[in-house]
Design a protein around this motif. Structure first.
Motif, mmCIF file in Angstrom:
data_model
loop_
_atom_site.group_PDB
_atom_site.id
_atom_site.type_symbol
_atom_site.label_atom_id
_atom_site.label_comp_id
_atom_site.label_asym_id
_atom_site.label_seq_id
_atom_site.Cartn_x
_atom_site.Cartn_y
_atom_site.Cartn_z
ATOM 1 N N GLY A 189 0.828 -1.208 0.000
ATOM 2 C CA GLY A 189 0.000 0.000 0.000
ATOM 3 C C GLY A 189 0.860 1.254 0.000
ATOM 4 N N LEU A 190 1.929 1.215 0.770
ATOM 5 C CA LEU A 190 2.835 2.366 0.844
ATOM 6 C C LEU A 190 3.495 2.619 -0.517
ATOM 7 C CD1 LEU A 190 4.509 4.534 2.302
ATOM 8 C CD2 LEU A 190 6.116 2.741 2.922
ATOM 9 N N ILE A 191 3.985 1.538 -1.156
ATOM 10 C CA ILE A 191 4.660 1.713 -2.448
ATOM 11 C C ILE A 191 3.668 2.270 -3.471
ATOM 12 C CG2 ILE A 191 5.814 0.485 -4.342
ATOM 13 C CD1 ILE A 191 7.109 -1.350 -2.344
ATOM 14 N N ASP A 192 2.435 1.756 -3.467
ATOM 15 C CA ASP A 192 1.430 2.277 -4.401
ATOM 16 C C ASP A 192 1.164 3.756 -4.145
ATOM 17 O OD1 ASP A 192 1.254 -0.227 -5.488
ATOM 18 O OD2 ASP A 192 -0.529 -0.808 -4.334
ATOM 19 N N PHE A 193 1.077 4.095 -2.855
ATOM 20 C CA PHE A 193 0.844 5.491 -2.495
ATOM 21 C C PHE A 193 1.977 6.384 -3.009
ATOM 22 C CE2 PHE A 193 2.150 8.673 0.733
ATOM 23 C CZ PHE A 193 1.130 9.592 0.553
ATOM 24 N N LEU A 194 3.210 5.944 -2.810
ATOM 25 C CA LEU A 194 4.356 6.749 -3.227
ATOM 26 C C LEU A 194 4.365 6.898 -4.760
ATOM 27 C CD1 LEU A 194 7.139 5.329 -0.870
ATOM 28 C CD2 LEU A 194 5.995 7.543 -0.697
ATOM 29 N N ARG A 195 3.983 5.832 -5.475
ATOM 30 C CA ARG A 195 3.964 5.909 -6.939
ATOM 31 C C ARG A 195 2.897 6.881 -7.438
ATOM 32 N NH1 ARG A 195 4.679 -0.491 -7.842
ATOM 33 N NH2 ARG A 195 6.940 -0.574 -7.591
#
Lengths: 482, 482
Positions: A189-195
């Motif tokens: 979820g964090l990686i998706d948010f950052l992207r």
């Protein structure tokens, strides 16, 4: 990671044993513009100056264009005042925020004062908040107001908030750009948010995890995130025990925290414990260098001691300590005057007395430099002051005895054995006094909440000069040399 | 990232306006063991000492157990020599690699020398290569060999390679653990690779991209990777223009590079341009602090100036400069002896002459401190030496004139107007000489490839003492005061 983990998906990555003929290990170091210390060569600076004088702005631009922003800043600092403005106007589009952020405070201040408020505001808007604050805090109040009025409301509020913290505190210096996420999020979820985000800080090194009241509950280095499967919760990866920096903490203490705990970045919290910003090590590095380097300047009474400081300010910082030194030198003179009759009888006393004072002064300065450094590094605390004093006394006795033998023997040979004994004894007394003063003067300043470095040498030298003259002349009279 | 990007998937993350009663912004700062400067409280250190003396190892352990490794290292440094060994044996399992890595060099050396070779080897194997090298390079050759023999072959080779680089170079200090990948990999491929690896460096901040010959072709900060979609090639995200550190580069230059370019980590390359290691900013921070802080110590001739340095070494470092100072003080004495007859006639000369010398010495030390700092920071180069000298001359004239007026007027009032004029003139001459010497002595050392800080003050003081006595006594005779 050992040698065998390096290659990845491709065995050709293994170390090739054939050396590469055309290898240029570092194009900055090998650059024909830079010398072996990675500073701009004199010839290059001269070429820029010549082109400026010839008014050839195209040539100036071509020369400067390939430079790294930090080197453009260095070039500006190396030039004379009027050449700086000339250069800046020849390379306007190379005067990026990175150049401005790297400029020496005094040079930046001087250049900004020469610009109209809207131009300064334009530069400030390009900068990250912490650099913009540095730019604006230098200006005088009227210019500050004018620049702030030109800024976007959002930037203005951020900068005004920073300016509401005292100078040289974490709140003033911190960056307001950081990444904070709630605890329940997963790594995926964090990686998706950052992207998805398009307004992330340019560089960040950790992700702060906060609770509903925006209090930090943990932190996660980016490398931990990268090596963790998507479905793991961030709360299982993060470290709960983190070093938090109170917004009111002085920059010197911030720097010591970063050094002590080997931090790359750290969360800054307000009095209520809420996350309000972050400090990153690249900013702290400047503080460490400044704080560690300023002790030599402060001890000598040279103030800020920056070579770009205006002459007026350098004069005012230094002359006050010279005047103080005049006062302390008078005390030494009064002591000599007490023994005027003895000197009239035996002029050798006047010839020899500066030796005792000079060696004492040097021994005192040595001990003082060691003490000031140990205090600055938080190595000398109330727990070990006694032990350090005892240690310095032993070094002083060894030093004093060595010098006393040398100077005593020479004086005995040239003048008289009695005078040799007098100067040897006076030397031991003065070197031991120097050791005491070298520890106790900075420690006393520290206990009185004063900077232990500030002009300590004026006080230490006063003590060693006075004691040097008094011990030598006093012993000469007491022991019947005259 | 501005305020509005912070919340993520959860609006509750927004700043809560209710202050948290139980908030403890920093449990280290608020810790009852630490004082306001984040150093161990005297009472705490005393409690540990008392428990050690009582032989109560359980109590010692309970006291020390909650401490951060950096604070355990501080505690060891604060104790007396014999208490250190006692403490170490009471808390063996708390003596982690982090504690050993944080220990002061002298304290670590002393503690390691007390241990058998296999125990040192056991500690070395726990450490990262760069910390293990630091541990082993301190030992004398025989102990070094014994410890190396006890190590795993792999660790031994890594450490021997590091030791083959000269001390204080990047090759000696670098970490051999880093992540390097080929150019064609995608972001997704890299993340999968990192997730599969179980032997990654504990912390890393960038991924190096290398070609088939293992030459760096680009670098990618972890934050760039995290915000890039999986299918993008790393070569499209990486920065091609990176600062490479040659393995033979001196640590001082490495530190200046990190400061200048704001680096977090950097690739270290050998003479063939191949990636062999990385330097990270947490190690560089110690170098910056050491290099910036040592100037004050070197200028005074205090050598390393560490409070943990054995007395024997401190004595030998300092006494050589005191002996040198004895030589220079003799020169000043000879000058006074030249004017013995004048002093016999007018003892006021002997009373006043130290004032001229003392102020000159202080003015010289101020200028020297400024010059040494500017050279250390690469701010003073061949391009601007002339301008800085001119600047210092102007400050010196202002300072000299101010002090001359004060001391001249006072002397005229107390002694005679002529003597007042003589001391004023001598003062201006000496303060200007001090300014010249303060710039030229360190600059000359630098040009001769010597450290400009080393005992510069001995030379500057020699010049200002001699000139002070000569100008004052010489003018007094020449202008007919006696």
């Amino acid at each position: 990671m050992a040698e065998d983990e390096r290659p990845l998906e491709d065995d050709d990555v293994m170390l090739a044993e054939t050396p590469d003929e055309g290898a240029r290990p570092d194009d900055r170091i090998d650059d024909e513009r830079m010398d072996e210390e990675n500073t701009l060569k004199r010839e290059f600076v001269q070429a820029v100056e010549d082109a400026l004088e010839a008014g050839d702005e195209g040539e100036v631009y071509d020369l400067v264009e390939p430079l790294h922003p930090a080197d453009v800043a260095d070039l500006l600092e190396l030039l004379e005042k009027d050449e700086r403005t000339q250069l800046a106007s020849a390379i306007t589009d190379l005067m990026t925020s990175d150049v401005v952020a790297e400029l020496n405070d005094y040079v930046r201040e001087e250049m900004m004062e020469a610009l109209p408020a809207d131009a300064v505001a334009q530069i400030a808007e390009q900068l990250e908040t912490d650099d913009a604050v540095q730019l604006i805090e230098d200006l005088d109040e009227e210019d500050q107001r004018a620049v702030l009025a030109e800024l976007d409301p959002e930037d203005r509020i951020a900068i005004q908030t920073a300016l509401s913290y005292p100078e040289e505190t974490a709140g003033r210096l911190m960056s307001r750009e950081f990444v904070a996420v709630p605890e329940h999020i997963t790594v995926g979820g964090l990686i998706d948010f950052l992207r998805d985000q398009h307004d992330l800080p340019e560089d960040f090194f950790e992700v702060f995890v906060v609770d509903q009241r925006h209090h930090p509950v943990g932190t996660c280095q980016l490398s931990w995130i990268l090596r963790t499967p998507r479905n793991i919760a961030l709360s299982d990866v993060m470290k709960r025990d983190q070093t938090l920096v109170p917004a009111m903490l002085d920059q010197e203490e911030v720097a010591l925290m970063f050094q002590k705990y080997g931090l790359i970045s750290a969360a800054v919290v307000d009095e209520d414990g809420r996350l309000v910003g972050q400090m990153t090590v690249d900013d702290v590095v400047h503080i460490i260098s400044e704080e560690a380097g300023e002790d030599a300047l402060l001890m000598s009474g040279a103030g800020e001691g920056d070579i770009n400081e205006p002459i007026r300010e350098a004069y005012s910082a230094r002359v006050r300590w010279l005047v103080a030194n005049l006062g302390t030198a008078l005390i030494a003179s009064l002591i000599i005057a007490l023994f005027g009759a003895a000197i009239e009888q035996l002029v050798a006393l006047a010839v020899l007395m500066p030796i005792v004072a000079s060696i004492g002064g040097n021994a005192g300065t040595q001990t003082m430099a060691v003490t000031v450094r140990a205090i600055a590094m938080n190595q000398l605390t109330r727990s070990n002051t006694g032990r350090i004093l005892a240690r310095e006394m032993r070094v002083a006795l060894l030093n004093g005895a060595t010098i006393a033998v040398l100077v005593g023997a020479a004086t005995a040979a040239i003048f008289s054995p009695l005078l040799g004994g007098v100067i040897a004894l006076a030397m031991i007394i003065n070197v031991v006094t120097a050791g005491l003063a070298g520890v106790l003067v900075p420690v006393a300043f520290e206990r009185l909440d004063q900077d232990p470095a500030v002009a300590s040498s004026v006080f230490v030298t006063m003590i060693t000069d006075s004691m040097g003259f008094f011990a030598f002349l006093g012993l000469a009279v007491a022991l019947g040399v005259v």
